[in-house]
Design an enzyme around this catalytic site. Structure first.
Site, short mmCIF file in Angstrom:
data_model
loop_
_atom_site.label_atom_id
_atom_site.label_comp_id
_atom_site.label_asym_id
_atom_site.label_seq_id
_atom_site.Cartn_x
_atom_site.Cartn_y
_atom_site.Cartn_z
N CYS A 140 0.82 -1.21 0.00
CA CYS A 140 0.00 0.00 0.00
C CYS A 140 0.85 1.26 0.00
O CYS A 140 0.64 2.17 -0.81
CB CYS A 140 -0.95 -0.01 1.19
SG CYS A 140 -0.16 -0.37 2.78
N HIS A 220 -2.46 5.03 6.69
CA HIS A 220 -1.11 5.58 6.81
C HIS A 220 -1.17 7.05 6.40
O HIS A 220 -2.04 7.46 5.63
CB HIS A 220 -0.12 4.88 5.87
CG HIS A 220 -0.10 3.38 6.01
ND1 HIS A 220 0.30 2.74 7.14
CD2 HIS A 220 -0.43 2.41 5.11
CE1 HIS A 220 0.23 1.42 6.96
NE2 HIS A 220 -0.22 1.20 5.73
#
Length: 337
Positions: A140, A220
């Protein structure tokens, strides 16, 4: 219609399965796992064919009232490609099975580049993956790095990049198992693994990353300092970023001040699980000083690789040889505007 199997029906696997089911040029042949709890029960509700990875798993599934279509070996006989979404220690063993059977396969970013010899990001190297036997969809964080830096590179703006990653502690559904509380844990090594990982896709990228694990699970967050090749206006930089259909420019001043508010927006948009397939980059935070560019964005660790995986399926199976057409098709199916 290419028949695709999903091995591992967890956070990524269930999303990949749903995305495959939305496509009109591939077919979900079945999902395979060892679990028989609510996760597999939901797959049954979606009328997916269920396969058991082991005989023990099959017995347990049957005892829970799950109709088992067959074994993993049986599923692998019916397909053109397998997407392995299992934990990395399991995936490494499965890869040997796929190779022995001559089955094309895709693994996720937890595996090492050497597992496949090719790492994939749709806007970077789709063409190089056409008709390959295997590829690895990068993680990711690495996917987000490649999307943003490649957009700058296409505009001939990128010299080098230095990024700090605030990494979620664990996936949301596992917060009770592996989360952290009242602490932050820096990764010991600089660069952290994401920078070198991006270079497995584009070896010319001059990128260094550092990472800190923080006590939250929604996403994140990245902060980037980019040295530009030349002085540029903010408009030039934004126009470069807009060349990626998978970067969504957002406004801090519109109330999108945190990862939870961004998540809420995508829930309101009707995305399954509130998934954000795009990099959500703050347009009004982006700043340029001389030849330095500063920006920040949020990455949905559960969703960003899903469109990449669909594009990788098309590339490996040769369904579509034009990367731009595959990206457009995937975007439309997942409502990425």
């Amino acid at each position: 219609m290419k028949k695709i199997a999903v091995i591992g029906y967890g956070v990524i696997g269930k999303r990949v399965a749903d995305a495959i089911a939305l496509q009109d040029d591939m077919e979900l042949a079945g999902v395979c796992d060892i679990i028989s709890d609510w996760r597999t029960q939901n797959a049954v509700r979606k009328e997916y064919d269920i396969y058991a990875a082991t005989e023990e798993a099959a017995d347990k599934m049957k005892s829970e009232g799950i109709s088992v279509k067959g074994s993993m070996e049986g599923l692998l006989k019916k397909i053109d490609l397998v997407v392995d979404c299992t934990p990395k220690n399991i995936a490494a063993k499965n890869v040997e099975i796929y190779k022995a059977k001559g089955i094309k396969f895709i693994v996720q970013g937890g595996e090492k580049h050497k597992t496949t010899g090719h790492s994939f990001s749709a806007e970077n190297n789709y063409k190089s993956a056409i008709n390959l036997d295997a590829t690895r969809v990068v993680s990711c964080n690495t996917t987000s790095i490649l999307r943003t830096l490649t957009a700058l590179k296409r505009a001939d703006l990128l010299d080098y990049a230095r990024g700090t990653l605030l990494r979620r502690a664990t996936d949301p559904w596992e917060s009770h198992l592996g989360g952290i509380m009242n602490t932050m844990v820096p990764e010991r090594d600089i660069p952290s693994h994401q920078g070198p990982d991006a270079q497995t896709v584009d070896s010319d990228l001059d990128v260094v990353t550092s990472a800190v694990k923080v006590p939250e699970t929604l996403s994140h967050m990245h902060y980037w300092n980019v040295k530009l090749k030349r002085q540029a206006t903010k408009e030039e930089v934004l126009n470069a970023l807009k060349t990626s259909s998978r970067i969504k420019l957002i406004q801090y001043d519109q109330g999108l001040v945190s990862n939870n508010t961004i998540k809420e927006m995508f829930l309101d948009m009707g995305r399954p699980w509130g998934d954000m397939y795009e990099v959500a980059l703050w347009e009004d935070m982006l700043k340029i000083q001389g030849d330095e560019l500063f920006y920040a964005y949020v990455v949905d660790n559960q969703a960003i690789v899903i469109p990449e995986t669909i594009d990788a399926i098309r590339a490996l199976t040769g369904i579509e040889t034009d990367g731009a057409k595959s990206i457009l098709k995937t975007n439309q199916s997942l409502s990425i505007v």
